[in-house]
Scaffold this motif. Structure first.
Motif, PDB file in Angstrom:
ATOM      1  N   HIS A  17      -4.527   2.471  12.347  1.00 12.21           N
ATOM      2  CA  HIS A  17      -4.183   3.547  11.417  1.00 12.21           C
ATOM      3  C   HIS A  17      -3.068   4.415  11.988  1.00 12.21           C
ATOM      4  O   HIS A  17      -2.149   4.822  11.272  1.00 12.21           O
ATOM      5  CB  HIS A  17      -5.427   4.393  11.124  1.00 12.21           C
ATOM      6  CG  HIS A  17      -5.162   5.599  10.283  1.00 12.21           C
ATOM      7  ND1 HIS A  17      -5.133   6.874  10.813  1.00 12.21           N
ATOM      8  CD2 HIS A  17      -4.876   5.734   8.966  1.00 12.21           C
ATOM      9  CE1 HIS A  17      -4.877   7.739   9.853  1.00 12.21           C
ATOM     10  NE2 HIS A  17      -4.706   7.077   8.723  1.00 12.21           N
ATOM     11  N   ARG A  27       2.378  -8.986   4.697  1.00 12.92           N
ATOM     12  CA  ARG A  27       1.305  -8.465   3.844  1.00 12.92           C
ATOM     13  C   ARG A  27      -0.038  -8.683   4.519  1.00 12.92           C
ATOM     14  O   ARG A  27      -0.332  -9.768   5.008  1.00 12.92           O
ATOM     15  CB  ARG A  27       1.355  -9.162   2.493  1.00 12.92           C
ATOM     16  CG  ARG A  27       2.647  -8.894   1.695  1.00 12.92           C
ATOM     17  CD  ARG A  27       2.892  -9.934   0.649  1.00 12.92           C
ATOM     18  NE  ARG A  27       3.112 -11.249   1.261  1.00 12.92           N
ATOM     19  CZ  ARG A  27       3.432 -12.351   0.599  1.00 12.92           C
ATOM     20  NH1 ARG A  27       3.552 -12.310  -0.715  1.00 12.92           N
ATOM     21  NH2 ARG A  27       3.618 -13.492   1.230  1.00 12.92           N
ATOM     22  N   ALA A  45      -9.540   1.271   4.384  1.00  8.59           N
ATOM     23  CA  ALA A  45      -8.565   0.691   3.455  1.00  8.59           C
ATOM     24  C   ALA A  45      -7.628   1.749   2.857  1.00  8.59           C
ATOM     25  O   ALA A  45      -6.391   1.630   2.977  1.00  8.59           O
ATOM     26  CB  ALA A  45      -9.269  -0.102   2.357  1.00  8.59           C
ATOM     27  N   PRO A  46      -8.135   2.796   2.205  1.00  5.24           N
ATOM     28  CA  PRO A  46      -7.199   3.795   1.672  1.00  5.24           C
ATOM     29  C   PRO A  46      -6.437   4.529   2.769  1.00  5.24           C
ATOM     30  O   PRO A  46      -5.271   4.903   2.577  1.00  5.24           O
ATOM     31  CB  PRO A  46      -8.099   4.745   0.877  1.00  5.24           C
ATOM     32  CG  PRO A  46      -9.483   4.504   1.371  1.00  5.24           C
ATOM     33  CD  PRO A  46      -9.525   3.088   1.806  1.00  5.24           C
ATOM     34  N   LEU A  49      -3.467   2.390   3.739  1.00 10.31           N
ATOM     35  CA  LEU A  49      -2.423   2.465   2.714  1.00 10.31           C
ATOM     36  C   LEU A  49      -1.643   3.767   2.838  1.00 10.31           C
ATOM     37  O   LEU A  49      -0.402   3.773   2.750  1.00 10.31           O
ATOM     38  CB  LEU A  49      -3.056   2.351   1.326  1.00 10.31           C
ATOM     39  CG  LEU A  49      -3.515   0.957   0.894  1.00 10.31           C
ATOM     40  CD1 LEU A  49      -4.286   1.032  -0.411  1.00 10.31           C
ATOM     41  CD2 LEU A  49      -2.319   0.015   0.741  1.00 10.31           C
ATOM     42  N   GLU A  50      -2.342   4.867   3.040  1.00  8.28           N
ATOM     43  CA  GLU A  50      -1.676   6.158   3.181  1.00  8.28           C
ATOM     44  C   GLU A  50      -0.772   6.183   4.410  1.00  8.28           C
ATOM     45  O   GLU A  50       0.252   6.875   4.432  1.00  8.28           O
ATOM     46  CB  GLU A  50      -2.710   7.277   3.269  1.00  8.28           C
ATOM     47  CG  GLU A  50      -3.479   7.511   1.970  1.00  8.28           C
ATOM     48  CD  GLU A  50      -4.612   8.491   2.153  1.00  8.28           C
ATOM     49  OE1 GLU A  50      -4.756   9.047   3.276  1.00  8.28           O
ATOM     50  OE2 GLU A  50      -5.385   8.706   1.194  1.00  8.28           O
ATOM     51  N   ARG A  54       1.027  -2.446   4.806  1.00  6.78           N
ATOM     52  CA  ARG A  54       1.263  -3.279   3.617  1.00  6.78           C
ATOM     53  C   ARG A  54      -0.023  -4.036   3.272  1.00  6.78           C
ATOM     54  O   ARG A  54      -0.096  -5.261   3.347  1.00  6.78           O
ATOM     55  CB  ARG A  54       2.405  -4.243   3.873  1.00  6.78           C
ATOM     56  CG  ARG A  54       3.775  -3.585   4.012  1.00  6.78           C
ATOM     57  CD  ARG A  54       4.855  -4.645   4.123  1.00  6.78           C
ATOM     58  NE  ARG A  54       4.951  -5.484   2.925  1.00  6.78           N
ATOM     59  CZ  ARG A  54       5.663  -6.604   2.847  1.00  6.78           C
ATOM     60  NH1 ARG A  54       6.328  -7.037   3.914  1.00  6.78           N
ATOM     61  NH2 ARG A  54       5.702  -7.307   1.727  1.00  6.78           N
ATOM     62  N   LEU A  55      -1.028  -3.302   2.877  1.00  5.36           N
ATOM     63  CA  LEU A  55      -2.327  -3.875   2.548  1.00  5.36           C
ATOM     64  C   LEU A  55      -2.321  -4.333   1.098  1.00  5.36           C
ATOM     65  O   LEU A  55      -2.022  -3.534   0.188  1.00  5.36           O
ATOM     66  CB  LEU A  55      -3.414  -2.819   2.780  1.00  5.36           C
ATOM     67  CG  LEU A  55      -4.866  -3.253   2.762  1.00  5.36           C
ATOM     68  CD1 LEU A  55      -5.148  -4.304   3.818  1.00  5.36           C
ATOM     69  CD2 LEU A  55      -5.769  -2.036   2.994  1.00  5.36           C
ATOM     70  N   VAL A  56      -2.650  -5.633   0.873  1.00  7.84           N
ATOM     71  CA  VAL A  56      -2.569  -6.171  -0.487  1.00  7.84           C
ATOM     72  C   VAL A  56      -3.887  -6.753  -0.981  1.00  7.84           C
ATOM     73  O   VAL A  56      -4.014  -7.057  -2.171  1.00  7.84           O
ATOM     74  CB  VAL A  56      -1.475  -7.265  -0.582  1.00  7.84           C
ATOM     75  CG1 VAL A  56      -0.105  -6.685  -0.254  1.00  7.84           C
ATOM     76  CG2 VAL A  56      -1.785  -8.456   0.326  1.00  7.84           C
ATOM     77  N   THR A  83      -8.895   1.803  -4.018  1.00  7.23           N
ATOM     78  CA  THR A  83      -7.511   1.415  -3.731  1.00  7.23           C
ATOM     79  C   THR A  83      -6.862   0.621  -4.853  1.00  7.23           C
ATOM     80  O   THR A  83      -5.636   0.478  -4.879  1.00  7.23           O
ATOM     81  CB  THR A  83      -7.457   0.556  -2.453  1.00  7.23           C
ATOM     82  OG1 THR A  83      -8.224  -0.636  -2.674  1.00  7.23           O
ATOM     83  CG2 THR A  83      -8.024   1.309  -1.253  1.00  7.23           C
ATOM     84  N   LEU A  85      -7.155  -2.485  -5.030  1.00 11.56           N
ATOM     85  CA  LEU A  85      -6.872  -3.799  -4.471  1.00 11.56           C
ATOM     86  C   LEU A  85      -7.939  -4.810  -4.878  1.00 11.56           C
ATOM     87  O   LEU A  85      -9.121  -4.457  -5.049  1.00 11.56           O
ATOM     88  CB  LEU A  85      -6.818  -3.718  -2.940  1.00 11.56           C
ATOM     89  CG  LEU A  85      -5.705  -2.865  -2.341  1.00 11.56           C
ATOM     90  CD1 LEU A  85      -5.857  -2.803  -0.827  1.00 11.56           C
ATOM     91  CD2 LEU A  85      -4.346  -3.421  -2.723  1.00 11.56           C
TER      92      LEU A  85
END
Length: 398
Positions: A17, A27, A45-46, A49-50, A54-56, A83, A85
């Protein structure tokens, strides 16, 4: 908590993080569930992203992304409301099907972040293994965001699994209580078993947990405890689990359907003899209390049971595997006409299915020793301490 009340360990996911580049380019897919949190309890997970990762896609194990499903179940494929996702369900998914799922997800690398509890038959490590093998076959990089082993890393118990008894509660040789972190297990499996099933090693990176030492248990790390699955609510549950999970292979309740799963065991046929017989064994680090209870679900649901609760008096001296094996031998001696092993279909002996205890133990040697009235405790001796059975070259922590 640690003795000074502070967090003593920085987990792999917390390091990722802070520095998303640790996972490499491309990705990312995150193998996670409700245990995948930062030390401040933000879901990973969120937070990733913040932080610009590049979380897909997300990938869920047994019990599901949110940990709501009971043993042997998952939550299925869905979209993550936090998210947006896609969530891919990996439970009971392997081989070509898992390869296809991985390729369809479009990820270049998988990041694994699940809290293990240090027992061979806890399935998260085999989700890691299956995905690592699939990553090797499909050319996807595999990254383990490491976490501490909540039982510490100085002790192992029980024999290596015999490959003839391989299953999803044990795919490869390791002791019942293995004494490694997931990152160390990944290094061990990638050097030995992954090439056998995938034809090559995975492109593996381990983001180490900074500050963890092998003598630390879950509470010494200062990290918050998040129940890894519905029936492992506390660190005490995790401590007894490598032993009392063996009762899943018997006709006794292992406490599912109560507030103290794996800390209590019982059956309709247990009487006043059981607790005193266990006390006479003077097993280290534990006392046994006679108790009665009624499970709300699972084995013997709604029926009054009698059994014992394990009260830990010294966690360092307590040997969960040896304790449970001594309990099994005592049950066979006291209740020869009532005690029975369960088969893999959940039924009684003689149904033609494999004995679940053999899959949990990793061979049929424990069952045969208990049934013959032989002393089964020598079977609990590990092949070596963690650094020796696994190979010192896989260890990451002092």
């Amino acid at each position: 908590m640690s003795t000074d009340g502070r967090v003593a360990v920085t987990t792999g996911i917390a390091r990722l993080h802070a520095s998303p580049g640790l996972a490499g380019p491309g990705r990312l897919g995150l193998v996670t569930n409700h245990t995948g949190v930062l030390p401040d309890l933000r879901p990973a997970a969120p937070a990733l992203l913040e932080a610009g990762a590049r979380l897909v896609a997300l990938f869920g194990p047994e019990h599901g992304l949110h940990g709501t499903a009971q043993a042997g179940e998952s939550e299925g494929a869905q979209a993550d409301p936090a998210t947006g996702l896609p969530v891919h369900d990996t439970y009971r998914c392997g081989g070509e099907r898992l390869d296809g799922l991985l390729l369809d997800s479009g990820v270049d690398a998988l990041v694994y972040d699940l809290q293990d509890i240090g027992a061979r038959f806890y399935t998260y490590v085999w989700t890691m293994f299956d995905l690592m093998a699939s990553a090797a076959r499909t050319g996807v990089r595999f990254v383990v965001a490491d976490r501490p082993n909540p039982l510490g890393g100085l002790v192992s118990e029980g024999p290596l699994l015999d490959p003839a008894w391989a299953s999803f509660v044990g795919r490869a040789p390791m002791p019942v209580r293995h004494g490694l972190t997931c990152g160390e297990l990944a290094r061990r499996l990638n050097a030995s078993v992954v090439p056998q099933v995938a034809g090559r090693k995975a492109d593996l990176t381990v983001i180490e947990a900074v500050g963890w030492r092998r003598a630390m248990d879950a509470e010494a790390t200062g990290l918050p405890w998040v129940a890894p699955s519905p029936n492992v609510p506390t660190p005490t549950t995790a401590t007894v689990y490598p032993g009392t999970c063996l009762f899943e292979g018997t006709n006794l309740s292992e406490g599912r359907g109560t507030t103290q799963p794996f800390e209590i065991v019982g059956a309709p046929y247990i009487d006043a003899r059981f607790a005193p017989a266990l006390a006479e064994l003077a097993l280290p680090g534990v006392h046994f209390r006679d108790l009665r209870y009624v499970p709300t679900f699972h084995k013997h649901a709604g029926r009054p049971l009698r059994g014992v609760q394990l009260h830990l008096t010294d966690r360092e001296a307590f040997a969960p595997v040896r304790t449970a094996v001594a309990m099994l031998a005592t049950l066979r001696r006291l209740y020869p006409d009532d005690f029975a092993w369960r088969t893999t279909d959940g039924g009684a002996e003689g149904t033609g299915h494999r004995h679940f205890i053999d899959l949990l133990w990793g061979s049929d040697r424990l069952r045969r020793a208990v049934d013959a009235g032989d002393d089964p405790l020598p079977l609990c001796d590990p092949p070596a301490p963690p650094g020796r059975w696994a190979g010192d070259d896989v260890l990451l922590y002092p």
